[in-house]
Enzyme design. Structure first.
Site, mmCIF file in Angstrom:
data_model
loop_
_atom_site.group_PDB
_atom_site.id
_atom_site.type_symbol
_atom_site.label_atom_id
_atom_site.label_comp_id
_atom_site.label_asym_id
_atom_site.label_seq_id
_atom_site.Cartn_x
_atom_site.Cartn_y
_atom_site.Cartn_z
ATOM 1 N N CYS A 316 0.711 -1.228 0.163
ATOM 2 C CA CYS A 316 -0.060 0.129 0.027
ATOM 3 C C CYS A 316 0.776 1.069 -0.258
ATOM 4 O O CYS A 316 0.592 2.422 -0.724
ATOM 5 C CB CYS A 316 -0.866 -0.042 1.153
ATOM 6 S SG CYS A 316 -1.840 1.583 1.254
ATOM 7 N N TRP A 319 2.385 1.613 -3.309
ATOM 8 C CA TRP A 319 1.572 2.159 -4.592
ATOM 9 C C TRP A 319 1.543 3.607 -4.278
ATOM 10 O O TRP A 319 1.273 4.356 -5.411
ATOM 11 C CB TRP A 319 0.058 1.435 -3.819
ATOM 12 C CG TRP A 319 -0.921 2.081 -4.848
ATOM 13 C CD1 TRP A 319 -1.276 1.639 -6.117
ATOM 14 C CD2 TRP A 319 -1.835 3.146 -4.865
ATOM 15 N NE1 TRP A 319 -2.498 2.109 -6.783
ATOM 16 C CE2 TRP A 319 -2.616 3.112 -5.738
ATOM 17 C CE3 TRP A 319 -1.950 4.377 -3.699
ATOM 18 C CZ2 TRP A 319 -3.759 3.973 -5.951
ATOM 19 C CZ3 TRP A 319 -3.004 5.064 -3.921
ATOM 20 C CH2 TRP A 319 -3.775 4.913 -4.864
ATOM 21 N N HIS A 320 1.619 4.109 -3.120
ATOM 22 C CA HIS A 320 1.592 5.858 -3.068
ATOM 23 C C HIS A 320 2.672 6.413 -3.659
ATOM 24 O O HIS A 320 2.538 7.556 -4.251
ATOM 25 C CB HIS A 320 1.463 6.100 -1.479
ATOM 26 C CG HIS A 320 0.101 6.127 -0.994
ATOM 27 N ND1 HIS A 320 -0.369 4.796 -0.443
ATOM 28 C CD2 HIS A 320 -0.920 7.086 -0.818
ATOM 29 C CE1 HIS A 320 -1.418 4.793 -0.266
ATOM 30 N NE2 HIS A 320 -2.033 6.270 -0.373
ATOM 31 N N GLY A 321 3.807 5.607 -3.787
ATOM 32 C CA GLY A 321 5.069 6.299 -4.510
ATOM 33 C C GLY A 321 6.127 5.367 -4.556
ATOM 34 O O GLY A 321 6.298 4.360 -3.756
ATOM 35 N N PHE A 456 0.230 9.667 -7.689
ATOM 36 C CA PHE A 456 0.452 8.474 -7.347
ATOM 37 C C PHE A 456 -0.134 7.442 -8.453
ATOM 38 O O PHE A 456 -0.883 7.447 -9.272
ATOM 39 C CB PHE A 456 -0.356 8.548 -5.908
ATOM 40 C CG PHE A 456 0.123 8.989 -5.142
ATOM 41 C CD1 PHE A 456 1.580 9.131 -4.642
ATOM 42 C CD2 PHE A 456 -0.831 9.668 -3.868
ATOM 43 C CE1 PHE A 456 1.781 9.976 -3.846
ATOM 44 C CE2 PHE A 456 -0.503 10.608 -3.239
ATOM 45 C CZ PHE A 456 0.930 10.890 -3.028
#
Lengths: 456, 351
Positions: A316, A319-321, A456
């Site tokens: 997770c 996934w954001h960066g 993102f």
């Protein structure tokens, strides 16, 4: 094209809505209008990536069709790999090369690929569809409807992450059906609320957070500066992203469509599990259904639960960066969720205020990891937050921070407003119009800042 | 309820009389679009930046002292036939003094922090609004010698204010324009004072001089082999485009103002290697024009060694500005001697 830009509000959106209702009588025509509008919307960013977007949609649909006709599981696996490969190439290739370089000490060439906007969102939606096909929980949709499920411009760039069965059945509903004006009215109110949160609060908070986080790269901040930066970013991120969601839900309602809830006042959560039930709800659900549960969930013993939680939250974070700070941010929350669950299993509830304070402190420290340019900046900021670089300094613009805190804690979410029997008073209609007009005039002062979640 | 479409579950508006929500939506949309339409029409008529694009009853002039926007008014003022362009390194050149020396009517159109793109857009704007241009003075710096074809803009600049009507109209609708329009109304009613009519903004007068550079400032030669000179200067294309709009007989003075020695190119650096070719390119642009010259003061001279000549490392004081004005005037008058030479106003720092 940004939702809050004048071009979008004054030209694109009215044109798209008028064209949609002009074609409303014919399902194929109105769906085609929405697809065309969505392609124009996406192409406004960078038309070069339209073939990639359409290619992923078409490949996913064809492989699902192949699976339906042949029964070959490999087709779905291939589809998932295609989408993952696209995401890995455009988003993570340089990150992986850099990590390999750091491990081996060998200097490697970088790809320097431009990140297609929204790739994390549309890739995840396509993967979720293929996984649901594996679970025999997704039909084969006509190509036009399947394409619109991914392309629909209110959610294309930054969510909410919509599952096929939440959206596709709505495409056949005539937007002029009973309740049309109520949906349009609510859409206008939600869009305006989001617009105001973005323009009048989130972008102003950026003026506090951005320079301080930049300075923290090479200069330790004092206590006041560190808390100013961290609190400003804490509220900026929420006001920015929840504003986007409210605008997206509002726009979708103008087309007679309902997008799922994405935020439910997360900063009132008194424990971390509750926070994740309120923060970026559609991503949390995705992580739960497609990562956490397949990894074992909570029904296979404590060790498996810990591994599943840390694994899901680590991914997770990534996934954001594409950076290790994001991965560590995810793991930080994974550790917090595990600790929270074990504490709750002790059945010794703590007072609400204490739980809220601990949760907020945990979340706020996590945002430092999320926002800081690197680990050394993050650690310096965290040391500053606890007075390690001096106890002096003042809180910047406390009035704005208080307003942002009040909005974050007390303003109902889009779905809370929708479900609360809003009043059709003309004074509210006029106030909505004046607020929207003021925001449009304020936005016109200069180039709008991008929504944070676009990266993102 | 279970049969209701997904988007209608818990739908708002149930229980209200038919037409209530329709009136709500139409009232909201009506106030929004009609309100913005009236504001937009008012802004077009009130002409907040005094660009003179559309018929207006407003009197000329602005209260604005920010050069980025005020130049839209000053740059089209028919009272002026000559203009000074550049960034803060040309800002202290006084158009009134220069006018007195040359008998031309100068306006100051320099923009602090600007580069070639902004400066040439202003040149084009001034030229487009004047049938007769009698002189152009351009104060340049090292940014003109940059090799980046993008010619990046460091600070936001309202290009839309100086370009076509479509771009102007697309950027007019905002709270800043409303504030400027209000100021113009107050100016017209005598409730506000206009900005300097020649666009001059003096950064020295009224300030206490306090420039005491420490001697430890390093100006050591850059290490390594000498860089290879690079003669690619994409900004020259912009200058050529702007100059092409001027008659061949219009005098043009390009000035490279002095800086304190710490700001001079570090020996053995890339910019030090490139600067001779860049200066030659400027000289070539004015060659052939009457009463024109490239005046190079970006040199290691006594001027650049005396802190008393500067407000800071980059910005000279009036004593230097006056010397530069006399040199510019000498060129524009076709004279060998700067006007006023020998009257106790010789070049400062050359002592």
């Amino acid at each position: 094209m940004l939702f809050q830009s004048q071009g979008f509000i004054l030209l694109f959106l009215p044109a798209a809505v008028l064209a949609y209702y002009a074609a409303a009588a014919n399902a194929a025509a109105r769906q085609s209008v929405l697809i065309l509008a969505s392609l124009v919307f996406y192409g406004w960013w960078d038309a070069r990536f339209i073939p990639l977007l359409l290619g992923q949609i078409l490949a996913t649909w064809l492989l699902a069709l192949w699976h339906a006709r042949s029964g070959r599981h490999a087709a779905l696996v291939l589809g998932i790999l295609v989408n993952l490969a696209s995401l890995a190439t455009f988003k993570y290739l340089d990150f992986l090369i850099g990590s390999a370089e750091a491990l081996t000490g060998i200097v490697l060439p970088r790809a320097h690929l431009v990140l297609p906007i929204g790739i994390s969102f549309f890739s995840f939606q396509l993967i979720s569809y293929l996984v649901d096909r594996m679970r025999r929980d997704a039909p084969i949709y006509p190509l036009r409807q399947f394409a619109l499920f991914v392309l629909l411009f209110p959610h294309l760039i930054a969510g909410p992450i919509v599952r096929h069965n939440e959206l596709v059945p709505q495409f056949d509903e005539d937007p002029r059906r009973d309740g049309m004006w109520a949906r349009i009215s609510l859409g206008l109110v939600l869009f305006t609320l989001g617009l105001a949160k973005k323009v009048l609060i989130a972008d102003k908070l950026a003026d506090i957070a951005d320079p301080l986080f930049r300075r923290a790269i090479d200069t330790p901040l004092d206590l006041g500066e560190a808390w100013s930066a961290t609190l400003a970013f804490t509220f900026q991120l929420f006001c920015d992203f929840s504003a986007y969601t409210e605008m997206a839900i509002g726009i979708a309602l103008l087309f007679g469509l309902l997008l799922p809830e994405n935020f439910r006042r997360p900063y009132v959560a008194a424990d971390l599990r509750d926070f994740w039930r309120r923060w970026h709800i559609t991503l949390s659900n995705f992580i739960r259904d497609y990562l956490y549960i397949p990894l074992g969930g909570s029904r296979h013993g404590a060790a498996r639960y810990v591994l599943a939680t840390l694994g899901a939250m680590g991914i997770c974070g990534l996934w954001h960066g594409a950076g290790w700070t994001f991965a560590v941010w995810g793991l930080w929350h994974g550790v917090g969720l595990v600790a929270c669950r074990f504490w709750q299993m002790l059945n010794r509830p703590m007072p609400w205020v204490v739980g809220w304070f601990i949760t907020m402190l945990f979340v706020v420290v996590g945002w430092v990891l999320f926002r800081a340019a690197d680990f050394s900046t993050a650690s310096s900021m965290i040391v500053s937050l606890f007075g390690g670089h001096g106890l002096g300094g003042n809180i910047s613009n406390p009035g704005l921070l208080l307003v942002a805190a009040a909005v974050s804690l007390f303003l109902p979410s889009a779905h809370e407003i929708r479900n609360s029997r809003p009043l059709p008073w003309r004074s509210i209609a006029v106030a909505t119009a004046i607020l929207a007009g003021f925001c449009v005039l304020e936005v016109g002062r200069g180039p709008p800042l991008s929504f944070i979640y676009f990266q993102f | 309820m279970a049969d209701a479409p997904v988007s209608d579950q818990h739908a708002p508006g149930r229980g209200y009389a038919p037409g209530v929500w329709r009136r709500f939506a139409l009232a909201s949309l009506g106030v929004f679009f009609i309100g913005l339409g009236i504001i937009y029409a008012a802004l077009i008529v009130l002409d907040p930046y005094d660009t003179g694009r559309f018929p207006t009853f407003m009197h000329p002039g602005v209260t604005d002292i920010e050069q980025r926007t005020a130049s839209a008014s000053h740059g089209r003022n028919p009272a002026f036939d000559a203009a000074i362009f550049g960034n803060s390194r040309g800002q202290l050149l006084d158009p009134a003094r220069l006018s007195a020396l040359t008998k031309l009517e100068f306006v100051q159109l320099t923009t602090p922090g600007s580069g070639p793109r902004e400066q040439t857009v202003l040149m084009q704007y001034f030229i487009a609004h004047h049938e007769k241009v009698d002189a152009v003075v351009l104060a340049v710096d090292e940014r003109w010698c940059d090799h980046d074809p993008a010619l990046s803009v460091r600070f936001p600049f309202p290009f839309w204010l100086y370009r076509g009507n479509v771009e102007y109209l697309a950027n007019l609708l905002n709270t800043r324009s409303i504030s400027f329009a209000r100021n113009r109304i107050r100016l017209m009613r005598g409730m506000a004072t206009p900005g300097n009519r020649r666009g001059y903004r003096d950064y020295e007068t009224g300030k206490v001089w306090n420039f005491h550079p420490h001697d430890a400032w390093p100006v050591a030669p850059a290490s390594g082999p000498p860089p290879k000179p690079n003669g690619f200067f994409p900004a020259m294309r912009l200058l050529d485009d702007a100059l092409a709009r001027l008659p061949a007989q219009t005098p043009v003075v390009i000035l490279m103002p002095p800086v304190y020695r710490t700001m001079l190119p570090v020996p053995n650096s890339q910019i030090a290697a490139d600067l001779p070719a860049c200066k030659a390119a400027f000289a070539a642009r004015v060659a052939g024009r009457p009463r024109s010259a490239f005046l190079d003061f970006l040199l290691d001279t006594p001027i650049s060694h005396d802190p008393a000549n500067f407000m800071d490392h980059e910005h000279y004081r009036h004593v230097v500005a006056q010397m530069l004005e006399r040199r510019i005037a000498a060129v524009l008058l076709g004279s060998d001697e700067p006007p006023g030479a020998g009257a106790g106003t010789g070049s400062p720092g050359m002592r």
